[in-house]
Design an enzyme around this catalytic site. Structure first.
Site, PDB file in Angstrom:
ATOM      1  N   SER A  79       0.819  -1.206   0.000  1.00  0.00           N
ATOM      2  CA  SER A  79       0.000   0.000   0.000  1.00  0.00           C
ATOM      3  C   SER A  79       0.861   1.268   0.000  1.00  0.00           C
ATOM      4  O   SER A  79       1.727   1.425  -0.854  1.00  0.00           O
ATOM      5  CB  SER A  79      -0.958  -0.048   1.192  1.00  0.00           C
ATOM      6  OG  SER A  79      -1.955   0.951   1.084  1.00  0.00           O
TER       7      SER A  79
ATOM      8  N   HIS B   8      -7.006  -6.045  -0.867  1.00  0.00           N
ATOM      9  CA  HIS B   8      -5.854  -5.153  -0.689  1.00  0.00           C
ATOM     10  C   HIS B   8      -4.824  -5.727   0.277  1.00  0.00           C
ATOM     11  O   HIS B   8      -3.623  -5.659   0.033  1.00  0.00           O
ATOM     12  CB  HIS B   8      -6.342  -3.799  -0.169  1.00  0.00           C
ATOM     13  CG  HIS B   8      -5.270  -2.761  -0.077  1.00  0.00           C
ATOM     14  ND1 HIS B   8      -4.708  -2.168  -1.182  1.00  0.00           N
ATOM     15  CD2 HIS B   8      -4.659  -2.193   0.998  1.00  0.00           C
ATOM     16  CE1 HIS B   8      -3.799  -1.288  -0.804  1.00  0.00           C
ATOM     17  NE2 HIS B   8      -3.745  -1.288   0.519  1.00  0.00           N
TER      18      HIS B   8
ATOM     19  N   ASP C 236      -9.120  -5.403  -5.096  1.00  0.00           N
ATOM     20  CA  ASP C 236      -8.670  -4.353  -4.181  1.00  0.00           C
ATOM     21  C   ASP C 236      -9.667  -3.199  -4.209  1.00  0.00           C
ATOM     22  O   ASP C 236      -9.897  -2.596  -5.246  1.00  0.00           O
ATOM     23  CB  ASP C 236      -7.281  -3.873  -4.628  1.00  0.00           C
ATOM     24  CG  ASP C 236      -6.641  -2.898  -3.671  1.00  0.00           C
ATOM     25  OD1 ASP C 236      -7.335  -2.395  -2.767  1.00  0.00           O
ATOM     26  OD2 ASP C 236      -5.438  -2.634  -3.832  1.00  0.00           O
TER      27      ASP C 236
END
Length: 421
Positions: free
Chosen positions: A235, A363, A329
């Site tokens: 991320s 994610h 995601d």
């Protein structure tokens, strides 16, 4: 006599467990239940229905779940389908050294309703320990100059390949992946970069020199060999990991999990150079029917906008990349960013990358058998943030990508120096 066995009963969290029930009446349907209580006292549970064979046995390596939290042959399904009693709580191990997660396995008759399981007596039960460090791994608190984090060293004299572990954009220090990688032979620095100890409480800018200090710190350690270090990142941390790979010659292998390939949120600064972030498009935020906030629209449509001024020039990096993408995601448009990155590399004649793209994965792609966190609360706000993911597909992505991460790091941090894998 009904027996429930699990082999091994104590192991690292990334190791599979062989679960088996014997002594059952032939063809009887039973319920397997797994539960654990995390360090905050929160309960996580999973259940699955199975039918015994003619010999009165259920072997989860071969038997197909009839229903419950998953269907089909999934030997570790009871672990990766654990879900919070109260959504949206996230299962996260903080103390990785001194205690395991204790998963209680129970076997019940199938004629009980789910509500009755709370008070029923199981036919058999046992407890499995899931550790985040192997015996001999040491943890060293890092307070070196500006650096804050935890260094995990494998057992033995070394030297070992070194890597920096970076988590996402909510701050703090997350150690569970670094401790596991140390258990697999890597000197792993879990690095905090804000909202930890005396680091800034808010991230106002990304100072790449801080991360350069971390790379130099690792390479100067007597148990770490060079000439380069790896980065494992996810991320927001993966956006920083990419910037490190582009600008720091010390970084030779970079794992990027669901990474924005642009500067986001805060300016990126390095030796007088400043890259401004792509402005947020707050009007593109969305909330789904469950009340979960979807952030992937916050940066607009990167495919349409081509934010050249904020783009991180991946083709300038000299090291190697492993890009990992969850196609479900809900936090970052990671598939689009990965497409941009690989196109940039191809246009520049680069072949220093591998892309793993997983349908149905969300994610938060973490080590195998970690339960899917579909949504979790954002600190200091009333919102729960949606991360995405479908349970079975996400579990498969975590199991496959974890092995690929280790193979990638060994290839580019060990074999290139020593000639051995």
């Amino acid at each position: 006599m009904i027996q429930l066995t699990a082999t091994p009963t104590s192991a690292l969290v990334d190791e599979p467990v062989h679960i088996r029930a014997t002594g059952l009446p032939p063809n009887q349907v039973v319920v397997f239940e797994a539960s654990l209580i995390d360090e905050k006292g929160k309960l996580f549970q999973s259940r699955a229905y199975y039918r015994a064979n003619e010999a009165g046995e259920v072997d989860l390596e071969h038997a197909s779940a009839l229903g419950g939290d998953y269907v089909g042959v999934h030997p570790m399904g009871l672990f990766w389908s654990l879900k919070p009693e109260k959504i949206p709580n996230r299962l996260m191990k903080r103390d990785v050294m001194n205690s395991p997660f204790k998963v209680q396995l129970k076997l019940y008759d199938s004629n009980l309703l789910i509500l009755n399981l709370l008070t029923a007596t199981p036919k058999a039960s046992l407890t499995v320990e899931r550790w985040f460090t192997s015996p001999g791994v040491t943890r060293i608190q890092v307070r070196e100059g500006r650096l804050r984090g935890a260094l995990f060293l494998p057992p033995g004299e070394g030297p070992f390949p070194g890597l920096i572990d970076l988590d996402g954009g909510f701050g703090g220090l997350f150690e569970f992946r670094a401790s596991l990688l140390a258990s697999r032979g890597f000197a792993s620095l879990a690095l905090a970069y804000f909202k930890y100890e005396d680091l800034p409480s808010e991230l106002e800018q990304v100072d790449l020199e801080y991360f350069e200090e971390a790379a130099n710190f690792l390479l100067q350690h007597p148990k770490v060999f060079g000439p380069g270090v790896g980065v494992v990142s996810i991320s927001k941390g993966a956006s920083i990991g990419l910037a490190m790979a582009i600008n720091l010659k010390q970084v030779t292998a970079t794992v990027m999990i669901n990474a924005p390939t642009i500067v986001i949120g805060e300016p990126l600064k390095y030796h007088g150079l400043t890259i401004q972030p792509l402005p947020y498009s707050s009007e593109c935020l969305s909330v789904d029917a469950s009340g979960f906030l979807h952030l992937h629209g916050l940066l607009g449509n990167p495919q349409a906008e081509a934010p050249l001024s904020s783009l991180l020039r991946i083709e300038k990096a000299q090291g190697h990349f492993l890009l990992i993408v969850g196609e479900d995601d809900k936090n970052v448009r990671s598939s689009i960013y990965a497409k941009h990155a690989t196109e940039q590399l191809r246009r520049n004649g680069k072949k220093n990358w591998t892309l793993l793209s997983y349908p149905g994965a969300g994610h938060l792609i973490y080590p195998p058998y970690t339960p899917l966190c579909y949504a979790s609360r954002i600190p200091m706000t009333p919102f729960a943030l949606c991360w995405g993911g479908e349970v079975i597909s996400h579990a498969a992505a975590q199991e496959h990508s974890w092995m690929e991460i280790q193979k990638f790091l060994r290839k580019h941090l060990i074999s290139c120096v020593t000639g051995r894998l």
